[in-house]
Design a protein around this motif. Sequence first.
Motif, mmCIF file in Angstrom:
data_model
loop_
_atom_site.group_PDB
_atom_site.id
_atom_site.type_symbol
_atom_site.label_atom_id
_atom_site.label_comp_id
_atom_site.label_asym_id
_atom_site.label_seq_id
_atom_site.Cartn_x
_atom_site.Cartn_y
_atom_site.Cartn_z
ATOM 1 N N GLU A 101 34.822 37.359 51.194
ATOM 2 C CA GLU A 101 35.232 37.397 49.788
ATOM 3 C C GLU A 101 34.704 38.666 49.111
ATOM 4 O O GLU A 101 35.415 39.284 48.308
ATOM 5 C CB GLU A 101 34.729 36.145 49.045
ATOM 6 N N LYS A 102 33.473 39.055 49.420
ATOM 7 C CA LYS A 102 32.932 40.289 48.843
ATOM 8 C C LYS A 102 33.764 41.488 49.277
ATOM 9 O O LYS A 102 34.099 42.357 48.467
ATOM 10 C CB LYS A 102 31.471 40.494 49.278
ATOM 11 N N ASN A 105 37.011 41.444 47.459
ATOM 12 C CA ASN A 105 36.832 41.870 46.068
ATOM 13 C C ASN A 105 36.706 43.385 45.967
ATOM 14 O O ASN A 105 37.280 44.011 45.064
ATOM 15 C CB ASN A 105 35.601 41.197 45.451
#
Length: 138
Positions: A101-102, A105
Motif C-alpha cells: 500500500e505504501k 501510494n
Amino acid sequence: MRRLLRVERNVTLAYRYLEEQHMVFNLVLQQVEMNNLETMQLAIDKLNRTTASQMQSLTTLSEEVWRAILYDLEEYQQKTQAEMSEMGSRLEFLAQEVLFEKRMNVAQLVLLLTIVIMIAVSKVATKLALIPESKKEK
C-alpha cells in the motif's frame, strides 16, 4: 481335736481347690490372651492389606490424573504454538500488504504529480500559444 483336724483338712482341701482353680483360670486367661492376640494380629494384617490396597489405588489414580494433566498441558502448548505461528504468518502478510500500500501510494503520488505538471505545462503552453507574436517580442 478331731474337729480341728477336720477343719485343717477342709482348709487344706479348699486351699488346693483354690490353687487348682487359680491355675485353670490362668490357663483360660492365657488362651483368651492368645486368641485375642491372634485376632488382633489378623485384624492388623487385614487393615494393612486394605490400607496398602487403598494406597495403591490412590497412587494409580493420582498417576492417571497427572498423565491427563500433562497430556492436556502438551496439547495446550501445541495449540498455542500453532496459534502463534498462524498469528505470525498473518502479521507477516499484513506487513507485506502495508508495504505494498505504501508503494502504491508513492506511485499514485508520482502519477498525480506528473498529471498536475502536465496540466500546468499544457496550460502554460496554451497561454503562450494564444499570446500574439507581438507581445512575445516585446
